[in-house]
Design an enzyme around this catalytic site. Structure first.
Site, short mmCIF file in Angstrom:
data_model
loop_
_atom_site.label_atom_id
_atom_site.label_comp_id
_atom_site.label_asym_id
_atom_site.label_seq_id
_atom_site.Cartn_x
_atom_site.Cartn_y
_atom_site.Cartn_z
N ASP A 9 0.84 -1.20 0.00
CA ASP A 9 0.00 0.00 0.00
C ASP A 9 0.88 1.26 0.00
O ASP A 9 2.03 1.22 0.44
CB ASP A 9 -0.86 -0.06 1.27
N ASP A 11 -0.46 4.96 0.91
CA ASP A 11 -0.77 5.92 1.97
C ASP A 11 -0.66 5.31 3.36
O ASP A 11 -1.26 4.28 3.66
CB ASP A 11 -2.18 6.50 1.76
MG LIG Z 1 -3.06 3.05 3.41
#
Ligand SMILES: [Mg+2]
Length: 178
Positions: A9, A11
């Site tokens: 991922d 963010d």
């Molecule tokens: Mg995230």
């Protein structure tokens, strides 16, 4: 031998996006919230509704995701993993259409060894299949069929049932033992 795949991922895992949201919110509203205010809470629970809309507008603007800080040790560890595994960057980003270009440019700047072929910008991660997923949100980890690594964040402290990692150094140790 086929390399195993890791879905990573962006963010609050590779990029300190929460830190930027908080900084921006405080700046536009003259508030002084700190990370501690968000322990086990979403931003929505802390920011009042009127101001939450203001920050959402900021997040939708072109450039918001372009200058987010890189998380400590992320470059070094992702690079090391990339040498052994097939690394895919998976970000549920299509809610923010302007973020798509920002995210590609950000990856090119900080993670130039990641090919565009290995970037998955999507809306719903339940479509993703890989051997490992590193993410800060339970909603993304709970439908994943492979091994899940929860990247610790101020908003997920109450979530149980996942192996939790406080830093990229801890993730490095996990993969050293795989
Ligand atoms: Mg995230």
């Amino acid at each position: 031998m086929t390399k195993k795949r890791i879905a990573i991922d962006m963010d609050d895992v590779m990029a300190a996006t929460g830190r930027k949201i908080l900084k921006t919110y405080n700046h536009i509203n003259s508030t002084a919230f700190t990370e501690q205010h968000f322990e086990n809470k979403s931003y929505f629970e802390i920011f009042d509704e009127k101001n939450y809309h203001k920050i959402r507008e900021e997040v939708f603007k072109p450039g918001f995701f372009r200058d987010v800080e890189v998380m400590a040790d992320a470059i070094e560890v992702v690079k090391k993993l990339h040498e052994i595994y097939e690394v895919f960057i998976v970000s549920a980003a299509t809610e923010f259409p302007n973020s798509l270009k920002d995210k590609m440019d950000w990856l090119e700047e900080h993670f130039p060894f990641i090919s565009w072929r290995n970037v998955v910008l999507c809306g719903d991660k339940s479509i993703v299949a890989a051997d490992y997923m590193i993410d800060d949100h339970e909603k993304n980890l709970k439908t994943f069929k492979g091994k899940t690594l929860m990247f610790s964040a101020i908003h997920n402290q109450m979530v149980n049932g996942y192996q939790r990692f406080k830093s990229w150094k801890e993730i490095e140790v996990f993969f050293d033992n795989e």
